[in-house]
Design an enzyme around this catalytic site. Structure first.
Site, PDB file in Angstrom:
ATOM      1  N   LYS A  24      51.537  28.210 -22.992  1.00  0.00           N
ATOM      2  CA  LYS A  24      52.509  28.785 -22.118  1.00  0.00           C
ATOM      3  C   LYS A  24      51.640  29.322 -20.699  1.00  0.00           C
ATOM      4  O   LYS A  24      51.997  29.414 -19.861  1.00  0.00           O
ATOM      5  CB  LYS A  24      53.344  30.303 -22.625  1.00  0.00           C
ATOM      6  CG  LYS A  24      54.475  29.646 -23.422  1.00  0.00           C
ATOM      7  CD  LYS A  24      55.523  30.788 -23.579  1.00  0.00           C
ATOM      8  CE  LYS A  24      56.719  30.375 -24.302  1.00  0.00           C
ATOM      9  NZ  LYS A  24      57.403  31.690 -24.999  1.00  0.00           N
ATOM     10  N   LYS A  28      59.675  16.399 -28.657  1.00  0.00           N
ATOM     11  CA  LYS A  28      60.621  17.015 -29.120  1.00  0.00           C
ATOM     12  C   LYS A  28      61.679  17.364 -27.875  1.00  0.00           C
ATOM     13  O   LYS A  28      61.697  17.547 -26.816  1.00  0.00           O
ATOM     14  CB  LYS A  28      60.285  18.538 -29.581  1.00  0.00           C
ATOM     15  CG  LYS A  28      61.168  19.086 -30.425  1.00  0.00           C
ATOM     16  CD  LYS A  28      60.437  20.419 -31.086  1.00  0.00           C
ATOM     17  CE  LYS A  28      61.580  21.556 -31.312  1.00  0.00           C
ATOM     18  NZ  LYS A  28      60.941  22.824 -31.572  1.00  0.00           N
ATOM     19  N   LYS A  45      64.715  21.696 -22.961  1.00  0.00           N
ATOM     20  CA  LYS A  45      65.409  21.773 -21.625  1.00  0.00           C
ATOM     21  C   LYS A  45      64.196  21.591 -20.647  1.00  0.00           C
ATOM     22  O   LYS A  45      64.527  21.265 -19.611  1.00  0.00           O
ATOM     23  CB  LYS A  45      66.389  22.767 -21.628  1.00  0.00           C
ATOM     24  CG  LYS A  45      65.717  24.210 -21.852  1.00  0.00           C
ATOM     25  CD  LYS A  45      65.621  25.022 -20.619  1.00  0.00           C
ATOM     26  CE  LYS A  45      64.768  26.112 -21.172  1.00  0.00           C
ATOM     27  NZ  LYS A  45      63.884  26.916 -20.200  1.00  0.00           N
TER      28      LYS A  45
END
Ligand code: TRP
Length: 335
Positions: free
Chosen positions: A113, A194, A197
């Site tokens: 992240k 995977k 969104k």
């Protein structure tokens, strides 16, 4: 199941897609009949990256509405928004003081992240401590999560152990509860990744998406050249079968999967037929969820449900935090 109380959290940001539904939410809805369940919409976690305040408040309510529409029953499950119970942050501070800096530095989710952020907040770094606080505040011993959260959960156990050995037994060590079917749905347009969104519209099917758009996405899902007996199933086709199998678990149309599998083995399966079946079975699940959501929105009762969820959560949380404070020697009120 050998656990007595399960806790799970979900970020309010982002649309709920069928990967979340089959991978987590449907299992939560099943579990709530067997075990004491707590589901938390983690808005304190959401502010670890840049997010507009109005968007956030709206997203928390929208996520709650989605979850209830998907079958999380706020009578059975304690469903609430994290920041409505401020003890999460208080416990997080205390636990941060029994968390090793080195352990936090090894969190792969932080590495992933932080690479995507121009500004990397300290909150993003200590995110797993808050997650441990979420779980431990309720003395939960089971956490239904996906693969990607296993490392965070391992850290939660280390934190619980270190607290217990320093201050005395308080926290059970939370175990991961993995669904029998570790549902892992892949992207429709890139079956190597995977379903998520964040990779773009074409990759996922939203649970609340309009029917026409779902049809379009399923129809354009990546497959292969097909029609050759005994050829190996490509990841895209395997993924469509996976979605179909997960869907028929709810609709009961298991015969359909067998029939299509047999066609595949014989090299006679038209992928358009497979896609139509996936679409139909998915919609059989999604339609009632969408109707339920519309009712919930019209009734305007979700806020009340969240407030009573927060009260029930608060009752458990305030006991734990009082014990933790006193064990650590905080405050002036000894008990
Ligand atoms: N980190 C989790 C996720 O990204 C969300 C989360 C926050 C959570 N607190 C939790 C999950 C506690 C399980 C238990 O999916």
């Amino acid at each position: 199941m050998m656990v007595t109380r399960v806790f799970s959290g979900i970020q309010p940001t982002g649309t709920l897609h069928i990967g979340n539904y089959f991978g987590a939410v449907r299992n939560w809805a099943t579990m709530q009949d067997d075990v004491e369940s707590i589901i938390c919409i983690v808005d304190y976690h959401a502010i670890t990256i840049d997010i507009d305040p109005k968007t956030l408040r709206h997203a928390s309510l929208a996520m709650a509405t989605d979850l209830i529409a998907c079958g999380i029953d706020p009578e059975k499950t304690i469903l609430f928004v994290q920041s409505d119970v401020p003890a999460h942050t208080e416990l997080s501070w205390i636990l941060g003081c029994v968390t090793s800096f080195g352990d936090l530095s090894r969190m792969t989710q932080f590495k992933d992240k932080s690479e995507k952020q121009a500004f990397v907040s300290a909150g993003l770094f200590t995110y797993p401590v808050l997650q441990a606080a979420d779980i431990l505040l309720y003395l939960a011993d089971g956490v239904p999560v996906g693969e990607d959260q296993v490392q965070h959960l391992e850290l939660s156990r280390r934190i619980a152990r270190r607290f217990n050995s320093r201050f005395g037994e308080l926290f059970p060590e939370p175990k991961p509860v993995v669904g029998e079917k570790g549902a892992r749905i892949m992207s429709l347009s890139d079956p190597g990744a995977k379903m998520s969104k964040s990779t773009g519209e074409s990759h996922y099917v939203g649970v609340m998406e309009p029917e026409a758009s779902i049809r379009k996405k399923v129809r354009s899902a990546v497959t292969d050249m097909g029609l050759e007996a005994g050829h190996e199933m490509s990841p895209g086709v395997a993924n469509l079968f996976e979605v179909l199998e997960l869907s028929v678990e709810s609709t009961g149309e298991t015969g359909l999967v067998e029939e299509l599998r047999a066609d595949f083995e014989n090299g006679t399966l038209m992928y358009s037929k497979l896609k139509d079946a996936v679409f139909e079975q998915l919609m059989a699940i999604i339609r009632p969820i969408q109707e339920h959501r519309a009712q919930l929105e019209a009734s305007g009762e979700v806020l009340d449900m969240l407030h009573s969820g927060a009260q029930r959560a608060q009752a458990i949380a305030s006991e734990t935090i009082a014990r933790a404070r006193s064990m650590v020697g905080l405050g002036t009120r000894a008990d």
